[in-house]
Motif scaffolding. Structure first.
Motif, PDB file in Angstrom:
ATOM      1  N   LEU A 101       0.828  -1.212   0.000  1.00 34.54           N
ATOM      2  CA  LEU A 101       0.000   0.000   0.000  1.00 34.54           C
ATOM      3  C   LEU A 101       0.859   1.258   0.000  1.00 34.54           C
ATOM      4  O   LEU A 101       0.559   2.244  -0.651  1.00 34.54           O
ATOM      5  N   GLU A 102       1.964   1.178   0.745  1.00 34.50           N
ATOM      6  CA  GLU A 102       2.854   2.321   0.873  1.00 34.50           C
ATOM      7  C   GLU A 102       3.568   2.594  -0.451  1.00 34.50           C
ATOM      8  O   GLU A 102       3.741   3.746  -0.854  1.00 34.50           O
ATOM      9  N   ALA A 103       3.943   1.516  -1.131  1.00 33.76           N
ATOM     10  CA  ALA A 103       4.752   1.661  -2.349  1.00 33.76           C
ATOM     11  C   ALA A 103       3.895   1.966  -3.577  1.00 33.76           C
ATOM     12  O   ALA A 103       4.373   2.583  -4.528  1.00 33.76           O
ATOM     13  N   GLY A 104       2.657   1.516  -3.572  1.00 36.68           N
ATOM     14  CA  GLY A 104       1.846   1.638  -4.787  1.00 36.68           C
ATOM     15  C   GLY A 104       0.736   2.644  -4.646  1.00 36.68           C
ATOM     16  O   GLY A 104       0.823   3.574  -3.848  1.00 36.68           O
ATOM     17  N   ALA A 105      -0.304   2.465  -5.439  1.00 37.03           N
ATOM     18  CA  ALA A 105      -1.414   3.406  -5.425  1.00 37.03           C
ATOM     19  C   ALA A 105      -2.750   2.663  -5.302  1.00 37.03           C
ATOM     20  O   ALA A 105      -3.757   3.094  -5.846  1.00 37.03           O
ATOM     21  N   ALA A 106      -2.726   1.534  -4.567  1.00 40.17           N
ATOM     22  CA  ALA A 106      -3.949   0.733  -4.460  1.00 40.17           C
ATOM     23  C   ALA A 106      -5.063   1.545  -3.806  1.00 40.17           C
ATOM     24  O   ALA A 106      -4.831   2.304  -2.871  1.00 40.17           O
ATOM     25  N   GLN A 107      -6.288   1.358  -4.313  1.00 38.35           N
ATOM     26  CA  GLN A 107      -7.439   2.096  -3.767  1.00 38.35           C
ATOM     27  C   GLN A 107      -8.237   1.243  -2.787  1.00 38.35           C
ATOM     28  O   GLN A 107      -8.992   1.769  -1.980  1.00 38.35           O
ATOM     29  N   VAL A 108      -8.095  -0.090  -2.920  1.00 37.85           N
ATOM     30  CA  VAL A 108      -8.894  -0.980  -2.078  1.00 37.85           C
ATOM     31  C   VAL A 108      -7.994  -2.023  -1.429  1.00 37.85           C
ATOM     32  O   VAL A 108      -7.056  -2.533  -2.056  1.00 37.85           O
ATOM     33  N   LEU A 109      -8.279  -2.287  -0.152  1.00 36.12           N
ATOM     34  CA  LEU A 109      -7.592  -3.365   0.559  1.00 36.12           C
ATOM     35  C   LEU A 109      -8.647  -4.354   1.028  1.00 36.12           C
ATOM     36  O   LEU A 109      -9.607  -3.964   1.688  1.00 36.12           O
ATOM     37  N   ILE A 110      -8.465  -5.612   0.640  1.00 37.66           N
ATOM     38  CA  ILE A 110      -9.344  -6.657   1.171  1.00 37.66           C
ATOM     39  C   ILE A 110      -8.469  -7.497   2.091  1.00 37.66           C
ATOM     40  O   ILE A 110      -7.482  -8.088   1.645  1.00 37.66           O
ATOM     41  N   SER A 111      -8.796  -7.490   3.371  1.00 35.47           N
ATOM     42  CA  SER A 111      -7.893  -8.132   4.318  1.00 35.47           C
ATOM     43  C   SER A 111      -8.584  -9.185   5.173  1.00 35.47           C
ATOM     44  O   SER A 111      -9.703  -8.973   5.652  1.00 35.47           O
ATOM     45  N   ASP A 112      -7.883 -10.277   5.355  1.00 31.10           N
ATOM     46  CA  ASP A 112      -8.293 -11.307   6.285  1.00 31.10           C
ATOM     47  C   ASP A 112      -8.212 -10.726   7.699  1.00 31.10           C
ATOM     48  O   ASP A 112      -7.455  -9.781   7.956  1.00 31.10           O
TER      49      ASP A 112
END
Ligand SMILES: [Fe+2]
Ligand SMILES: [Fe+2]
Length: 343
Positions: free
Chosen positions: A40-51
């Protein structure tokens, strides 16, 4: 959309990724919370789906870290969980999760949840576009520096403070606060229609020039009104129009362009008026030095019931330390260098 999926179960990772990719999303996978955070820090992801349960850094901890880091963009978080119950839901929401997806997951449920994520991300890009337009309109005026950044922060502080006042219960809520933060930068957008000779004149304006300058409120409001006509239900356009139209009105009716008074002036414009004037008082201009906070505060207090709504002034008195913090954080460069010379 760009999605990061974090799960310590390789099977679950594969299933969720495959379902997302089938819907056209770009997916990166992480085996635990720390890996997901790094992506997340390195990229530009808009969504996180987390266990929820993962080694090293679990889903809740990951949520907290993401919210704390901010990343300069909104990351929409969906928690993947086999846990039910209100207590778990509250724990997840408190940590910063936006939504939940039950495990084992159903691809059609995932698809609906992703639709919500796309809507929320769309709102964020709308707000960024509004700010970009406001900055563009302001770019002709080279004296204003970070005026828009500061005034929107002041509006937010005031609105948040007023939301605790029972008088504004049901009027100022989280949506109002978000909307005033997003739309207040448009208050002077009508300045694009003011000739350079007036807008960029160093020093005080003559009466005639001031009358021309005053037109910025009508130019801005009529532009926004035209858009509002096409989207009459868009609350943020209505607030933007109200602020552009009425931010120079005064509580006692001596402002412009209409000379309306008291509660006839839209609430958002009454808040903006104080934010705008506070910033003008604190800022250095060709023809004046910036006032220190204490002087600006006294001027504003003296104008309670005159220029300003007494309720807005009261809120200001309770949160003026936050104004000082914003003015320091977002100080203009020339003001900063002046401060360091003074120190
Ligand atoms: Fe203005
Ligand atoms: Fe302004």
């Amino acid at each position: 959309m760009h999605v990061i999926v974090a799960d310590d179960s390789p099977l679950s990772l594969e299933l969720v990724s495959a379902a997302l990719e089938a819907e056209g999303h770009t997916v990166q996978t992480a085996n635990d919370g720390l890996e997901a955070f790094a992506l997340l820090e390195a990229g530009a992801a808009q969504v996180l789906i987390s266990d929820w349960e993962m080694p090293n850094c679990d889903g809740i901890e990951l949520c907290r870290r993401v919210r704390k880091a901010g990343f300069g963009r909104y990351v929409y978080i969906i928690m993947l969980t086999a846990r039910g119950g209100t207590a778990n839901l509250i724990e997840g929401l408190n940590a910063g999760a936006d939504d939940f997806l039950s495990k084992p997951f159903d691809p059609s449920e995932l698809s609906v949840r992703m639709g919500v994520a796309a809507r929320i991300s769309g709102l964020e890009s709308r707000d960024m576009m509004i700010f970009a337009m406001a900055k563009l309109a302001e770019s002709r005026d080279n004296e204003t520096g970070a005026h828009l950044e500061r005034t929107r922060a002041y509006c937010k502080i005031l609105a948040e403070q007023m939301s605790h006042d029972p008088k504004f219960a049901g009027v100022i809520d989280g949506e109002f606060v978000r909307t005033i933060y997003a739309t207040s930068p448009l208050h002077d957008i009508g300045k694009v229609g003011i000739p350079d000779a007036v807008l960029l004149k160093p020093g005080k304006l003559t009466d005639d020039e001031f009358r021309i300058m005053q037109k910025h409120v009508e130019i801005g409001a009529s532009t926004l009104e035209a858009v509002l006509k096409q989207n009459p239900c868009a609350g943020y356009l209505k607030m933007a129009r109200d602020i552009a139209w009425a931010h120079h009105e005064r509580f006692d009716g001596t402002g412009y362009p209409r000379g309306i008074k008291g509660h006839d002036i839209p609430l958002a414009a009454r808040i903006m008026a104080l934010a705008d004037v506070y910033d003008a008082l604190r800022s250095r201009r060709v023809y004046k030095e910036g006032y220190p906070h204490a002087t600006a505060k006294r001027i504003i207090e003296d104008a309670s019931g005159g220029h300003f709504d007494p309720d807005v002034v009261n809120a200001f008195k309770q949160c003026d330390a936050q104004f000082v913090a914003v003015s320091e954080q977002l100080a203009d460069l020339h003001a900063k260098s002046k401060l360091s010379v003074a120190a």
